[in-house]
Design an enzyme around this catalytic site. Structure first.
Site, short mmCIF file in Angstrom:
data_model
loop_
_atom_site.label_atom_id
_atom_site.label_comp_id
_atom_site.label_asym_id
_atom_site.label_seq_id
_atom_site.Cartn_x
_atom_site.Cartn_y
_atom_site.Cartn_z
N ASP A 154 0.83 -1.20 0.00
CA ASP A 154 0.00 0.00 0.00
C ASP A 154 0.86 1.25 0.00
O ASP A 154 1.86 1.33 0.71
CB ASP A 154 -0.88 0.02 1.26
N TYR A 213 1.78 23.56 -11.34
CA TYR A 213 2.32 22.23 -11.59
C TYR A 213 3.84 22.31 -11.82
O TYR A 213 4.61 21.57 -11.22
CB TYR A 213 1.64 21.62 -12.82
N LYS A 252 7.07 20.56 -9.74
CA LYS A 252 8.07 19.70 -10.40
C LYS A 252 9.46 20.30 -10.25
O LYS A 252 10.45 19.57 -10.10
CB LYS A 252 7.71 19.49 -11.88
#
Ligand SMILES: Cc1cc2nc3c(=O)[nH]c(=O)nc-3n(C[C@H](O)[C@H](O)[C@H](O)COP(=O)(O)OP(=O)(O)OC[C@H]3O[C@@H](n4cnc5c(N)ncnc54)[C@H](O)[C@@H]3O)c2cc1C
Lengths: 452, 234
Positions: free
Chosen positions: B64, B157, B161
């Site tokens: 998981d 975004y 990054k």
């Protein structure tokens, strides 16, 4: 004390797949025990002179014992030719000490810079395998320090299973502390050498099959670049130690005089691009042409005959920063076609390889992971280039289908599933190892890579 | 262990259902069988990926992993390592987000900052700790050209990054001499399920091309690779 180790990046002779471990110099059993007591969860492995090509003497994240400080001679029996030595002593040192006394090492690798511990752990073979077998067959007994700190004296006739798991067992059963080795009596330090050039593979194999038994030592250098009709052309050298009365008069005065050659280093800056198909082809052409077509009873010194490469220190650097691998395999007699196919694929691939060496093996021994078995063995150095992994995986399949195997002391990349098929006695080895080291204290990168 | 020729014995895919992660596993499996740990949220897609990789010859272990759960990275790395050393870990999770919404919605900004920067940094730290102990290993971090030059059109975004890229580049330096290395891969626009809803862009690349670049980069053994060559064209 033993915890004076320092973290270092380690590789084998091929200078590939570096990992980090704590390297701890040890000079005897107390030091080794101290490391075992305080060891890291990542385990321990012994390291000799690191002449194995791959990752056998590495242990990422764990401890590595530098055995080279344990290098004393403990006992010598000149009558029987037996010597008792610590495992970190090198074959180089044994020669320097004992050749003048008329004793030569029973088996030597193509380099004399290997330790007795490394020679047993890889059960090394030499040019005399067809006559004398491999190194472990000349060991009367050895003292092995086990995972629980106890020392067991084992030999072919005492605790034989543990002995034959340790011979060829790549350091995974315990630490070899001492060994009693049967040396080979010699009358002189010179060899009488016959050289034959053979134009192709067939002529080489038939010459070896027909006449190998007449010589103590024999090995062939093969031109791996030559293709077509000339594929497998080779220079075969075979010989034996000269008796004193076979030497010219001036040498009879001091027949056992021995000196190892002076070494020169290949500079670190050796341009890796220098090794390409063209330069290797030129080198091979020269080598082949320079060899006499046929020559008999030529006197050669020990270093010249056995260890020509030791004259060039650090030659492993010529392959540049990406390093190189050695591919060594054996196929049984009757599987010559597989060897031919392998050789063809290598020469067709254009991978520049000089130093391809072919030898005819004699019988194997009970060593569970010992490499030699009756048949042909071919060894070649290949620089690391794109596409090599696929080429060698393909060769492995060819070899395994022919009933052959690769040599762990040279390996750095075999597929684990194929390795299992090459060594049918692997399960027997695992059983012994689990008995003496149930918690897997002794381990190495090699052991992890192949799930030994 | 990664062998002398860059073949790999075990692979951990963090964000194991991403197209690039799956393509990377297939790329390795085309050469040899190996152990693959798929770390992802418990979704049907995870089960499909596991079945698919098993069919391709992998010895698959599923663990998981939930980028939203701060406890998850440490637990995930420990579970993955329990089955043996991790040779290569590919950190491949992330979100593109909705550029319009991210211009105004501070909650969405916090969320993407967590998934694209905080969680990868935490995962990187846990992986580095584990691999330092191992004395070997390669961490592959999927960055993006969007982080190299942040464009106004999707600057939130891009900024996550950029942060993630800076983290892994710094991590690479900090790991010098430990036997562990980091490969930062900066693909251009990748056609994948993450970008399926967007219009086609010239010079886009595919998960397979990025996977090739990853395998080659690991094989070369360098610390960083910029935008991998195959990502530029095709
Ligand atoms: C140029 C060259 C030529 C070669 N030619 C040949 C050849 O002709 N024939 C051949 O058989 N091999 C050959 N080899 C390979 C070499 O003989 C073996 O790799 C040998 O094991 C190297 O010994 P070492 O002391 O360097 O051991 P290392 O490389 O340091 O270690 C090799 C293995 O031995 C184990 N080991 C070392 N010491 C101990 C110890 N005290 N106790 C327990 N385990 C130990 C290590 O754990 C490891 O698994 C060659 C190698 C080179 C570089």
């Amino acid at each position: 004390m033993a915890e004076s180790g320092s973290p270092v990046r380690l590789t084998g002779w091929g200078r590939t797949a570096a990992t980090r471990a704590t390297l701890i110099p040890v000079s005897g059993e107390d030091d080794v025990r101290a490391v075992l007591d305080g060891r890291s969860a990542r385990g321990v492995v012994a390291r000799g002179l690191a002449r194995s090509y791959g990752d056998a003497a590495q242990n990422a994240g764990g401890d590595v014992l530098d055995m080279t400080g344990a290098d004393r001679v403990l006992d010598v029996d000149l009558a029987t030719g037996e010597v008792e030595v610590e495992a970190g002593i090198s074959l180089d040192r044994l020669m320097t000490l004992f050749v003048p006394l008329g004793l030569f090492v029973p088996v030597t690798a193509g380099t004399r810079y290997v330790t007795v511990g490394g020679a047993i752990a890889a059960d090394i073979h030499g040019k005399n395998h067809h006559r004398a077998g491999s190194f472990a067959q000349h060991v009367a007994w050895l003292d092995l320090l086990l995972a629980d700190g106890t020392i067991r004296r084992v030999g072919p006739d005492q605790d034989a299973d543990l002995f034959w798991a340790t011979a060829g067992g790549m350091g995974l059963t315990g630490v070899i502390l001492r060994a009693r080795v049967r040396m080979k009596p010699i009358e002189s330090a010179q060899l009488l050498v016959d050289t034959d050039r053979t134009p192709d593979l067939d002529s080489l194999l038939s010459l070896l099959t027909g006449t190998d038994h007449l010589y103590d030592y024999s090995v062939a250098w093969i031109d791996c670049v030559a293709r077509g009709r000339r594929m497998g052309r080779s220079v075969l050298t075979r010989g034996r130690f000269a008796r004193r009365d076979e030497l010219p008069a001036r040498r009879r005065v001091d027949p056992l005089r021995y000196s190892s050659a002076v070494t020169v280093s290949v500079p670190d800056v050796f341009p890796p691009g220098l090794l390409n198909r063209a330069t290797v082809a030129a080198f091979n052409e020269l080598w082949y042409r320079r060899a006499p077509r046929q020559e008999r009873d030529r006197l050669q010194s020990i270093p010249r005959f056995f260890h020509p490469l030791d004259g060039v220190g650090d030659w492993n650097r010529v392959y540049g920063p990406r390093g190189f691998v050695q591919y060594q395999f054996t196929v049984p007699f009757g599987q010559e076609e597989a060897m031919r196919a392998a050789l063809e694929r290598i020469s067709d691939s254009g991978s520049a390889s000089f130093l391809a060496v072919l030898k005819r093996f004699g019988d194997g021994n009970p060593g569970m992971l010992s490499y030699p078995s009756p048949g042909w063995t071919l060894a070649l150095d290949v620089p690391v280039v794109a596409g090599l992994a696929g080429l060698l995986d393909g060769l492995d399949r060819l070899v395994v289908d022919a009933g052959g195997r690769i040599y762990l002391a040279k390996d750095s990349r075999v597929r684990p599933d194929l390795f299992e098929r090459m060594y049918p006695r692997l399960e027997a080895f695992r059983t012994v190892r689990t008995q003496v080291d149930p918690r897997g204290v002794f381990t190495s990168d090699l052991a992890r890579r192949l799930s030994l | 262990m990664i062998d002398a020729l860059g073949s790999v014995g075990s692979l951990l895919l963090v964000g194991g259902t991403s197209d690039i992660a799956v393509a990377t596993a297939h790329r390795y499996l085309a050469e040899r069988p190996l152990r693959v740990v798929v770390a992802a949220r418990d979704t049907p897609r995870r089960g499909e990926v596991a079945a698919d990789l098993t069919a391709a010859g992998a010895d698959v272990q599923v663990v998981d992993f939930d980028a939203d759960d701060p406890e998850s990275p440490a637990r995930m790395v420990a579970e993955a390592a329990a089955g043996g050393d991790i040779d290569v870990a590919v950190v491949a999770f992330g979100q593109l987000g909705d550029a319009d919404r991210l211009r105004t919605d501070s909650e969405a900004v916090a969320q993407i900052g967590h998934v694209n920067y905080v969680a990868p940094a935490v995962v990187g730290t846990e992986l580095a700790n584990r691999m330092r102990e191992q004395g070997h290993g390669v961490i592959v971090a999927l960055s993006s050209v969007a982080g190299e030059r942040v464009r106004a059109s999707n600057f939130v975004y891009g900024s996550t990054k950029a942060g993630m890229d800076a983290f892994y580049s710094g991590l690479a330096d900090s790991l010098a001499g430990t036997g562990v290395s980091v490969l930062v891969v900066r693909p251009g626009f990748v056609k994948s399920k993450m970008t399926a809803h967007l219009p086609d862009v010239p010079l886009s690349t595919t998960p397979e091309a990025v996977a090739d670049a990853i395998v080659t980069g690991v094989r070369r053994g360098g610390t960083r690779c910029g935008c991998p060559a195959p990502c530029a064209g095709s």
